[in-house]
Write a protein that holds these residues in place. Structure first.
Motif, PDB file in Angstrom:
ATOM      1  N   GLY A 177       0.794  -1.214   0.000  1.00 23.21           N
ATOM      2  CA  GLY A 177       0.000   0.000   0.000  1.00 23.21           C
ATOM      3  C   GLY A 177       0.830   1.269   0.000  1.00 23.21           C
ATOM      4  N   LYS A 178       2.142   1.117  -0.267  1.00 27.22           N
ATOM      5  CA  LYS A 178       3.031   2.290  -0.273  1.00 27.22           C
ATOM      6  C   LYS A 178       3.450   2.613  -1.706  1.00 27.22           C
ATOM      7  N   PRO A 179       3.436   3.909  -2.096  1.00 29.64           N
ATOM      8  CA  PRO A 179       3.834   4.291  -3.459  1.00 29.64           C
ATOM      9  C   PRO A 179       5.330   4.066  -3.675  1.00 29.64           C
ATOM     10  N   TYR A 180       5.696   3.954  -4.955  1.00 29.44           N
ATOM     11  CA  TYR A 180       7.101   3.695  -5.278  1.00 29.44           C
ATOM     12  C   TYR A 180       7.453   4.364  -6.609  1.00 29.44           C
ATOM     13  N   ASN A 181       8.644   5.015  -6.633  1.00 27.75           N
ATOM     14  CA  ASN A 181       9.135   5.686  -7.842  1.00 27.75           C
ATOM     15  C   ASN A 181      10.483   5.078  -8.228  1.00 27.75           C
ATOM     16  N   TYR A 182      10.701   4.867  -9.511  1.00 25.09           N
ATOM     17  CA  TYR A 182      11.993   4.354  -9.924  1.00 25.09           C
ATOM     18  C   TYR A 182      12.196   4.631 -11.409  1.00 25.09           C
ATOM     19  N   ILE A 183      13.423   4.374 -11.864  1.00 25.90           N
ATOM     20  CA  ILE A 183      13.799   4.619 -13.265  1.00 25.90           C
ATOM     21  C   ILE A 183      14.011   3.275 -13.936  1.00 25.90           C
ATOM     22  N   LEU A 184      13.366   3.094 -15.093  1.00 23.34           N
ATOM     23  CA  LEU A 184      13.520   1.861 -15.853  1.00 23.34           C
ATOM     24  C   LEU A 184      14.348   2.172 -17.096  1.00 23.34           C
ATOM     25  N   GLU A 185      15.434   1.447 -17.232  1.00 23.93           N
ATOM     26  CA  GLU A 185      16.287   1.569 -18.423  1.00 23.93           C
ATOM     27  C   GLU A 185      16.270   0.235 -19.133  1.00 23.93           C
ATOM     28  N   THR A 186      15.980   0.272 -20.418  1.00 17.97           N
ATOM     29  CA  THR A 186      15.868  -0.982 -21.155  1.00 17.97           C
ATOM     30  C   THR A 186      16.399  -0.800 -22.574  1.00 17.97           C
ATOM     31  N   SER A 187      16.752  -1.897 -23.207  1.00 17.56           N
ATOM     32  CA  SER A 187      17.322  -1.870 -24.566  1.00 17.56           C
ATOM     33  C   SER A 187      16.375  -2.532 -25.528  1.00 17.56           C
ATOM     34  N   ASN A 224      18.450   2.443 -26.544  1.00 19.35           N
ATOM     35  CA  ASN A 224      18.134   2.343 -25.126  1.00 19.35           C
ATOM     36  C   ASN A 224      16.997   3.307 -24.797  1.00 19.35           C
ATOM     37  N   LEU A 225      16.091   2.839 -23.911  1.00 20.97           N
ATOM     38  CA  LEU A 225      14.990   3.686 -23.461  1.00 20.97           C
ATOM     39  C   LEU A 225      15.073   3.850 -21.951  1.00 20.97           C
ATOM     40  N   ILE A 226      14.788   5.078 -21.513  1.00 18.37           N
ATOM     41  CA  ILE A 226      14.788   5.352 -20.065  1.00 18.37           C
ATOM     42  C   ILE A 226      13.430   5.946 -19.713  1.00 18.37           C
ATOM     43  N   SER A 267       6.248   6.091 -11.821  1.00 18.66           N
ATOM     44  CA  SER A 267       5.688   6.318 -10.476  1.00 18.66           C
ATOM     45  C   SER A 267       4.489   5.381 -10.299  1.00 18.66           C
ATOM     46  N   ILE A 268       4.528   4.551  -9.232  1.00 18.66           N
ATOM     47  CA  ILE A 268       3.458   3.569  -8.972  1.00 18.66           C
ATOM     48  C   ILE A 268       2.766   3.951  -7.673  1.00 18.66           C
ATOM     49  N   LYS A 269       1.473   4.168  -7.721  1.00 12.56           N
ATOM     50  CA  LYS A 269       0.719   4.588  -6.545  1.00 12.56           C
ATOM     51  C   LYS A 269      -0.446   3.595  -6.323  1.00 12.56           C
ATOM     52  N   PRO A 270      -0.689   3.280  -5.044  1.00 13.01           N
ATOM     53  CA  PRO A 270      -1.820   2.367  -4.765  1.00 13.01           C
ATOM     54  C   PRO A 270      -3.158   3.067  -4.928  1.00 13.01           C
ATOM     55  N   ILE A 271      -4.175   2.279  -5.321  1.00  7.79           N
ATOM     56  CA  ILE A 271      -5.546   2.763  -5.344  1.00  7.79           C
ATOM     57  C   ILE A 271      -6.195   2.373  -4.019  1.00  7.79           C
ATOM     58  N   ASN A 272      -6.592   3.368  -3.223  1.00  9.71           N
ATOM     59  CA  ASN A 272      -7.168   3.140  -1.889  1.00  9.71           C
ATOM     60  C   ASN A 272      -6.119   2.520  -0.973  1.00  9.71           C
ATOM     61  N   LEU A 313      -0.072   3.361 -12.638  1.00 14.99           N
ATOM     62  CA  LEU A 313       1.312   3.552 -13.068  1.00 14.99           C
ATOM     63  C   LEU A 313       1.364   4.789 -13.978  1.00 14.99           C
ATOM     64  N   ILE A 314       2.223   5.754 -13.619  1.00 15.12           N
ATOM     65  CA  ILE A 314       2.426   6.967 -14.428  1.00 15.12           C
ATOM     66  C   ILE A 314       3.830   6.873 -15.026  1.00 15.12           C
ATOM     67  N   ILE A 315       3.923   6.838 -16.369  1.00 16.82           N
ATOM     68  CA  ILE A 315       5.191   6.570 -17.057  1.00 16.82           C
ATOM     69  C   ILE A 315       5.565   7.790 -17.912  1.00 16.82           C
ATOM     70  N   LYS A 316       6.782   8.250 -17.686  1.00 18.01           N
ATOM     71  CA  LYS A 316       7.298   9.389 -18.481  1.00 18.01           C
ATOM     72  C   LYS A 316       8.594   8.958 -19.148  1.00 18.01           C
ATOM     73  N   GLU A 317       8.633   9.083 -20.457  1.00 17.34           N
ATOM     74  CA  GLU A 317       9.848   8.732 -21.201  1.00 17.34           C
ATOM     75  C   GLU A 317      10.833   9.905 -21.074  1.00 17.34           C
ATOM     76  N   ARG A 318      11.989   9.565 -20.462  1.00 18.92           N
ATOM     77  CA  ARG A 318      12.964  10.641 -20.214  1.00 18.92           C
ATOM     78  C   ARG A 318      13.640  11.071 -21.502  1.00 18.92           C
ATOM     79  N   HIS A 319      14.364  10.211 -22.157  1.00 17.40           N
ATOM     80  CA  HIS A 319      14.982  10.505 -23.452  1.00 17.40           C
ATOM     81  C   HIS A 319      15.488   9.205 -24.011  1.00 17.40           C
ATOM     82  N   LYS A 320      15.924   9.223 -25.244  1.00 16.48           N
ATOM     83  CA  LYS A 320      16.409   8.025 -25.914  1.00 16.48           C
ATOM     84  C   LYS A 320      17.923   8.111 -26.042  1.00 16.48           C
ATOM     85  N   LEU A 321      18.579   7.004 -25.877  1.00 16.51           N
ATOM     86  CA  LEU A 321      20.020   6.910 -26.044  1.00 16.51           C
ATOM     87  C   LEU A 321      20.305   5.938 -27.161  1.00 16.51           C
ATOM     88  N   CYS A 322      21.055   6.364 -28.144  1.00 18.64           N
ATOM     89  CA  CYS A 322      21.376   5.494 -29.280  1.00 18.64           C
ATOM     90  C   CYS A 322      22.714   4.818 -29.059  1.00 18.64           C
TER      91      CYS A 322
END
Length: 610
Positions: free
Chosen positions: A565-575, A581-583, A587-592, A601-610
């Motif tokens: 029941g606790k929110p959590y924020n983190y950065i996902l980097e994937t290829s 590469n995508l970053i 932000s993950i927040k519980p409902i109730n 889940l609220i997802i913001k694409e930071r920028h792309k790395l080639c």
């Protein structure tokens, strides 16, 4: 299919009963023959063989014959004088007993209720007695029959005017609702009755009954089964219960079944409580058996003498005894030779004492309180004396519980007064009595649950139907207003849903809503594009989505948020497969938070790395 050409009437009856799950011996043969004759007359078939062939080619005739067999006349308030007796002499006592009960519970069982006239008559009678106090009592009338079509009519509770010919006008006005030519039982009366299918022969009885109606049912049952059925009816009654049989029933010896007759014309009986019935039934015919046969002992079957027997004169001298009494009371020790006793007993169940023995010299005389005085009373007053649960310590030191009968025996010489004392060892029964009492109570409860399981289900359905009818009877305008309000609410919810969806789709971030199992409820187009998701998405877990991006970290963090029941924020980097590469900032927040029902889940694409 059997060849019917050589079938007897018994064969035909077996086929009929077997096809309906009944035993052919549930009804007397003469009764069944009479019913078959009626069907043959109705079809203008003169010959039994021809009728058997007709049944073979017309299977529906089975049902017609079956209904003819089990059908019976059913009218409201049949035999008004009998109903007056029940109203004046039986129901007041039942109501008084219920008054002393916290729950004010009244349980009545109508057997062979057919289309419902009898149980409705009884419910109306109670309503007439109680008036405005009817609702203060917890009344249950169990109405059972073997015929489901009849029960369907009974449950509907609707009758034509001809069927109410014996019903007074004020009763029709107060307890029926008229619909043209039809009359329907009022809800106030209907709610008191539970209708259920029940076979009196094979099904267990409903128990703890205050009044049991089994009117003109036993006349259809084979005479060999009647004693068993009457015992079952008595078992169904509570200790203060009443049994009402039909006027057309054959006379029964009520004393054999622990029943006290209250009205012999209308066959109304009251149950004799167990303790009183026990006092009566335990006085066996054995004393009279001795009186009739004491001088003809060589003709008596030895199997009749399984009790210990000692016969005394009025001076307490032992005249004779049987083998069991000798072993238990007279034998000095276990080493005594019983050969002579055995030889004599082979020829006579009771042997004459060959030595003078005074009963007063035996331990049994002093171990039983006032035993001598009770024997004297039996002799002087010529009356049977009963002693229950007397305790005796035998020669080997064992405690024995005895049931004792002191039976005066008449003789040709009035001065020669004799008594037979019968001892029955009830030690095992006594030891089991307390455990049996608890077991009986448990079995009765289980037995009732089994018998009423189907009735409860049917009753629930009936109550729901009554509620539905009640709701339907409300003013149509009121229902229309409610319907319009509901329609407006639904329209508002639809608009709100569209509004929420437009907001989610209009946000520049990726939005994903999941339930408490991390399955997708809603996802906007931005999230689909960011995570390269293809194909069907809804109700799928994050791990099952069709994408080249590894979403397992998102799934794990989302599961943790849902669990804690606790929110959590983190950065996902994937290829990606193309090397890019995508970053993402996620932000993950519980409902109730108090009771987590899912996450957003609220997802913001930071920028792309080639």
């Amino acid at each position: 299919m059997r060849d019917r050409r050589n079938m007897s009437i018994e064969d035909i009856l077996h086929d009929i009963f077997d096809s309906h799950g009944l035993n052919i011996w549930d009804y007397s043969l003469s009764y069944l023959q009479n019913k078959i004759s009626k069907r043959m007359s109705a079809l203008n078939i003169p010959d039994l063989l021809e009728y058997a062939q007709y049944i073979q080619s017309n299977p529906n005739e089975y049902k017609s014959l079956y209904n003819t067999i089990i059908g019976g006349e059913s009218v409201f308030f049949r035999d008004p004088e009998a109903w007056n007796f029940i109203k004046d002499s039986v129901l007041p006592n039942i109501l008084q007993t219920a008054e002393d009960n916290i729950e004010r519970s009244i349980r009545i069982w109508s057997i062979g209720c057919s289309s419902g006239e009898e149980p409705y008559s009884l419910a109306i009678t109670l309503a007439e007695i109680l008036k405005d106090n009817l609702s203060k009592y917890k009344i249950k009338i169990y109405a059972t029959d073997i015929d489901e079509p009849s029960l369907t009519v009974a449950r509907n509770g609707t009758y034509i005017l001809d069927q109410l010919s014996e019903v007074p006008d004020n009763i029709k006005e107060n307890y029926f609702i008229r619909h043209g030519d039809f009359y329907t039982i009022s809800p106030e009366i209907r709610r008191l009755i539970i209708f259920s299918k029940h076979n009196l022969i094979s099904d267990p009885p409903i128990t703890n009954i205050d009044l049991l109606l089994c009117r003109n049912v036993l006349i259809y049952i084979d005479p060999m089964l009647k004693p068993k059925i009457i015992q079952k009816l008595r078992y169904a009654l509570n200790d203060k219960g009443y049994l009402w049989l039909g006027k057309g029933e054959e006379h029964i010896d009520s004393s054999l079944y622990g029943l006290k007759p209250l009205n012999t014309i209308w066959r109304v009986f009251k149950k004799i409580p167990y303790q009183d019935y026990y006092q009566i039934s335990k006085t066996s015919n054995f004393g009279q058996f001795i009186i009739n046969n004491i001088n003809q002992s060589d003709k008596i079957d030895k199997s009749q003498f399984k009790k210990s027997i000692i016969i005394l004169d009025d001076k307490y001298r032992i005249i004779s005894y049987n083998k069991f009494a000798y072993r238990l009371f007279i034998q000095n020790n276990d080493n005594d030779d019983l050969t002579e006793i055995d030889d004599r007993w082979k020829h006579s169940p009771i042997i004459i004492s060959n030595q003078e023995i005074s009963f007063l010299d035996l331990d049994i005389c002093y171990q039983i309180v006032d035993f001598k005085d009770k024997i004297k009373y039996a002799i002087d007053e010529n009356e049977l004396v009963l002693i229950d649960e007397a305790e005796y310590i035998s020669n080997d030191g064992k405690k024995v519980k005895l049931k004792i009968e002191v039976v005066p025996i008449l003789s040709d010489n009035p001065t020669n007064r004799v008594v037979a004392i019968l001892f029955e060892d009830i030690t095992k029964q006594y030891e089991l009595q307390k455990r049996l009492q608890m077991t009986i109570e448990s079995l009765e409860a289980s037995n009732e649950n089994l018998a009423l399981a189907n009735a409860v289900l049917k009753s629930t359905t009936e109550e729901l139907e009554m509620i539905n009818e009640y709701l339907q009877s409300k003013n149509s305008e009121e229902l229309m207003v409610i319907s319009e309000e509901l329609a407006e609410r639904v329209s508002e919810l639809d608009i709100l849903k569209l509004y929420c969806e437009s907001i989610i789709n209009g946000i520049e971030y990726g939005i994903i809503l999941v339930d408490n199992k991390s399955s997708i409820i809603k996802i906007n187009q931005i999230a689909l594009n960011m995570l390269k998701i293809k194909g069907d998405i809804y109700n799928k877990s994050l791990l099952d989505l069709d994408t080249h991006i590894d979403l397992s970290p998102i799934f794990e963090h989302t599961s943790t948020v849902i669990k804690t029941g606790k929110p959590y924020n983190y950065i996902l980097e994937t290829s990606l497969n193309n090397g890019n590469n995508l970053i993402f900032d996620i932000s993950i927040k519980p409902i109730n938070e108090k009771k987590t029902e899912g996450a957003i889940l609220i997802i913001k694409e930071r920028h792309k790395l080639c």
